[in-house]
Design a protein around this motif. Sequence first.
Motif, mmCIF file in Angstrom:
data_model
loop_
_atom_site.group_PDB
_atom_site.id
_atom_site.type_symbol
_atom_site.label_atom_id
_atom_site.label_comp_id
_atom_site.label_asym_id
_atom_site.label_seq_id
_atom_site.Cartn_x
_atom_site.Cartn_y
_atom_site.Cartn_z
ATOM 1 N N GLU A 96 0.841 -1.046 -0.176
ATOM 2 C CA GLU A 96 0.359 -0.212 -0.512
ATOM 3 C C GLU A 96 0.740 0.881 -0.349
ATOM 4 O O GLU A 96 1.899 1.026 0.545
ATOM 5 C CB GLU A 96 -0.813 0.136 1.161
ATOM 6 C CG GLU A 96 -1.832 1.242 1.474
ATOM 7 C CD GLU A 96 -2.895 1.891 0.291
ATOM 8 O OE1 GLU A 96 -2.549 1.772 -0.699
ATOM 9 O OE2 GLU A 96 -3.596 2.157 1.119
ATOM 10 N N VAL A 98 -0.271 5.095 0.255
ATOM 11 C CA VAL A 98 -1.667 5.974 0.100
ATOM 12 C C VAL A 98 -1.244 7.548 -0.291
ATOM 13 O O VAL A 98 -0.089 7.768 -0.674
ATOM 14 C CB VAL A 98 -2.008 6.696 1.553
ATOM 15 C CG1 VAL A 98 -2.936 5.633 2.221
ATOM 16 C CG2 VAL A 98 -0.624 6.846 2.466
ATOM 17 N N SER A 142 -9.399 -6.724 2.547
ATOM 18 C CA SER A 142 -9.198 -5.396 3.950
ATOM 19 C C SER A 142 -10.515 -4.557 4.249
ATOM 20 O O SER A 142 -12.314 -4.993 3.493
ATOM 21 C CB SER A 142 -8.157 -4.788 2.725
ATOM 22 O OG SER A 142 -8.546 -3.428 3.096
ATOM 23 N N LEU A 143 -10.880 -3.489 5.093
ATOM 24 C CA LEU A 143 -11.742 -2.818 5.452
ATOM 25 C C LEU A 143 -12.018 -1.767 4.039
ATOM 26 O O LEU A 143 -13.011 -2.248 3.685
ATOM 27 C CB LEU A 143 -11.966 -1.932 6.099
ATOM 28 C CG LEU A 143 -10.907 -2.321 7.471
ATOM 29 C CD1 LEU A 143 -11.261 -1.139 8.746
ATOM 30 C CD2 LEU A 143 -12.422 -3.093 8.022
ATOM 31 N N THR A 144 -10.503 -2.364 3.118
ATOM 32 C CA THR A 144 -11.026 -1.349 1.832
ATOM 33 C C THR A 144 -11.880 -2.117 0.415
ATOM 34 O O THR A 144 -12.404 -1.561 -0.221
ATOM 35 C CB THR A 144 -9.611 -1.059 1.483
ATOM 36 O OG1 THR A 144 -9.287 -1.971 0.495
ATOM 37 C CG2 THR A 144 -8.776 0.846 1.952
ATOM 38 N N VAL A 149 -11.679 4.912 0.725
ATOM 39 C CA VAL A 149 -10.802 4.749 2.142
ATOM 40 C C VAL A 149 -10.042 6.772 0.857
ATOM 41 O O VAL A 149 -9.574 6.086 -0.042
ATOM 42 C CB VAL A 149 -9.907 4.448 2.628
ATOM 43 C CG1 VAL A 149 -9.131 4.703 3.562
ATOM 44 C CG2 VAL A 149 -10.331 3.208 3.718
ATOM 45 N N ALA A 152 -6.945 6.059 -0.802
ATOM 46 C CA ALA A 152 -6.228 4.776 -1.567
ATOM 47 C C ALA A 152 -7.423 4.093 -1.972
ATOM 48 O O ALA A 152 -7.327 2.751 -1.916
ATOM 49 C CB ALA A 152 -6.767 3.912 0.333
ATOM 50 N N TYR A 155 -5.345 0.915 -3.694
ATOM 51 C CA TYR A 155 -6.123 -0.278 -2.696
ATOM 52 C C TYR A 155 -6.792 -0.889 -2.475
ATOM 53 O O TYR A 155 -7.591 -1.983 -2.788
ATOM 54 C CB TYR A 155 -4.684 0.294 -1.267
ATOM 55 C CG TYR A 155 -4.720 -0.557 -0.528
ATOM 56 C CD1 TYR A 155 -3.528 -1.363 -0.371
ATOM 57 C CD2 TYR A 155 -5.295 -0.912 0.374
ATOM 58 C CE1 TYR A 155 -3.129 -2.691 0.790
ATOM 59 C CE2 TYR A 155 -6.488 -1.496 1.416
ATOM 60 C CZ TYR A 155 -4.351 -2.481 1.820
ATOM 61 O OH TYR A 155 -4.490 -3.933 2.381
ATOM 62 N N PRO A 185 -8.997 -8.122 7.720
ATOM 63 C CA PRO A 185 -8.664 -7.072 9.199
ATOM 64 C C PRO A 185 -8.654 -6.017 8.904
ATOM 65 O O PRO A 185 -8.909 -4.933 7.475
ATOM 66 C CB PRO A 185 -6.605 -7.823 8.891
ATOM 67 C CG PRO A 185 -6.538 -8.633 7.581
ATOM 68 C CD PRO A 185 -7.940 -8.418 7.036
ATOM 69 N N GLY A 186 -9.114 -5.644 9.846
ATOM 70 C CA GLY A 186 -9.451 -4.239 10.243
ATOM 71 C C GLY A 186 -8.151 -3.395 10.101
ATOM 72 O O GLY A 186 -6.660 -3.711 9.424
ATOM 73 N N TYR A 187 -8.035 -2.690 11.525
ATOM 74 C CA TYR A 187 -6.902 -2.181 11.715
ATOM 75 C C TYR A 187 -5.909 -2.346 12.673
ATOM 76 O O TYR A 187 -5.959 -2.789 13.510
ATOM 77 C CB TYR A 187 -7.095 -1.004 12.575
ATOM 78 C CG TYR A 187 -7.619 0.241 11.413
ATOM 79 C CD1 TYR A 187 -6.987 1.077 10.068
ATOM 80 C CD2 TYR A 187 -8.875 -0.056 11.424
ATOM 81 C CE1 TYR A 187 -7.560 2.223 8.881
ATOM 82 C CE2 TYR A 187 -9.795 1.212 9.932
ATOM 83 C CZ TYR A 187 -8.429 1.301 9.485
ATOM 84 O OH TYR A 187 -9.128 2.522 7.864
ATOM 85 N N THR A 193 1.614 0.004 7.747
ATOM 86 C CA THR A 193 0.209 0.569 8.631
ATOM 87 C C THR A 193 0.893 1.031 9.444
ATOM 88 O O THR A 193 0.457 3.175 10.162
ATOM 89 C CB THR A 193 -1.107 0.228 8.653
ATOM 90 O OG1 THR A 193 -0.688 -0.896 9.639
ATOM 91 C CG2 THR A 193 -1.923 -0.380 7.760
ATOM 92 N N PHE A 196 0.248 5.572 9.688
ATOM 93 C CA PHE A 196 -0.974 5.823 10.305
ATOM 94 C C PHE A 196 -0.790 5.765 12.112
ATOM 95 O O PHE A 196 -1.430 6.910 12.371
ATOM 96 C CB PHE A 196 -2.074 5.224 9.811
ATOM 97 C CG PHE A 196 -2.529 5.155 8.357
ATOM 98 C CD1 PHE A 196 -2.877 6.387 8.098
ATOM 99 C CD2 PHE A 196 -2.656 3.561 8.017
ATOM 100 C CE1 PHE A 196 -3.256 5.731 6.600
ATOM 101 C CE2 PHE A 196 -2.775 3.516 6.646
ATOM 102 C CZ PHE A 196 -2.861 4.585 5.703
HETATM 103 O O1 LIG Z 1 -8.045 -1.993 5.801
HETATM 104 C C1 LIG Z 1 -6.954 -2.184 5.474
HETATM 105 O O2 LIG Z 1 -6.490 -3.111 4.502
HETATM 106 C C2 LIG Z 1 -6.159 -1.638 6.457
HETATM 107 O O3 LIG Z 1 -6.835 -1.653 7.913
HETATM 108 C C3 LIG Z 1 -5.796 0.077 6.545
HETATM 109 O O4 LIG Z 1 -4.647 0.386 7.298
HETATM 110 C C4 LIG Z 1 -5.557 0.496 4.649
HETATM 111 O O5 LIG Z 1 -4.422 0.167 4.405
HETATM 112 C C5 LIG Z 1 -5.541 2.196 4.649
HETATM 113 O O6 LIG Z 1 -7.034 2.360 5.443
HETATM 114 C C6 LIG Z 1 -6.250 1.976 2.709
HETATM 115 O O7 LIG Z 1 -4.575 3.408 3.106
#
Ligand SMILES: O=C(O)[C@H](O)[C@@H](O)[C@H](O)[C@H](O)CO
Length: 251
Positions: A96, A98, A142-144, A149, A152, A155, A185-187, A193, A196
Amino acid sequence: MNRFSLAGRKALVTGASRGIGRALALALAEAGAEVFCAGRDLVALETVAAGLREAGYAATAVKLDVSTPAAVAECFAALAGMTPTLDILVNNAGVEDVCPSLDVDEALWDKILNTNLKGAFFCAQAAARMMSKGGAILNLCSLTSEVGVPTAAPYGASKSGLVGVTRALAAEWAPLGIRVNGIGPGYFRTSMTEVFYENEAWAKAMLAKIPLARFGELEDLAGAAVFLCSPASSYITGQVLYVDGGYLASI
Ligand SMILES: O=C(O)[C@H](O)[C@@H](O)[C@H](O)[C@H](O)CO
Ligand SMILES: NC(=O)c1ccc[n+]([C@@H]2O[C@H](COP(=O)([O-])OP(=O)(O)OC[C@H]3O[C@@H](n4cnc5c(N)ncnc54)[C@H](O)[C@@H]3O)[C@@H](O)[C@H]2O)c1
């Protein structure tokens, strides 16, 4: 019978040198699998594999750059010399970077898509060819994959696309006995990462959005990954299990 056992299974984890990949290689080994730790940095991977062997598990380092199909083919040709069959693939390797979408250029787009999406597909294809007794493929979503986001876009495209690949392969390869699922996965704080988490305002605002009120620990991913690779999930394919402390359920 332990439905969660991976005893006798051979598993390949891409991007296993650090972060989530290393944690999942350990989780699969703890569940009984023999693990092939694959990635670009053979020195780092040898260290990971040696650590697993010292803990009593079977592990081997394998060189793999997922971003070009030719390199993927080369890796799987070498793997075929080490094992005739494969039971589990974890498509974890990812990048990733950003960037405001007005500034994204073709090189950045290609770097992210070639690794996260094209790489995952061609690893799945090569692995499936070795899954003569069926198998399980786990894609790192991913959450994305679900939410937008800012900064992103490449990504998010790669991880949303990976859900499409997950569903298509699940439908196509079910007759081969190959299940294809994802975990999202979340954060989780990793090299990817870290940038962030160094921003205190971001971390505070993000934490407030997570019902379980903490960021993920790498260990939190172990159970979901082992479950989706094991007979415990034998009737589940084409799904993504989000491990996000409740984030997606509540936004
Ligand atoms: O869901 C995901 O992949 C991560 O939790 C985020 O950290 C992302 O990498 C980010 O939000 C986008 O750049
Ligand atoms: N950390 C998070 O919060 C988070 C959240 C959702 C999804 N993910 C996904 O989880 C996966 C692992 O991420 P991480 O957080 O552990 O990041 P990380 O940067 O620590 O690890 C990424 C791994 O992939 C490897 N890799 C990158 N490009 C590669 C290539 N071309 N060939 C082979 N290996 C390559 C890296 O060397 C490294 O081992 C990624 O797919 C990422 O998108 C992470």
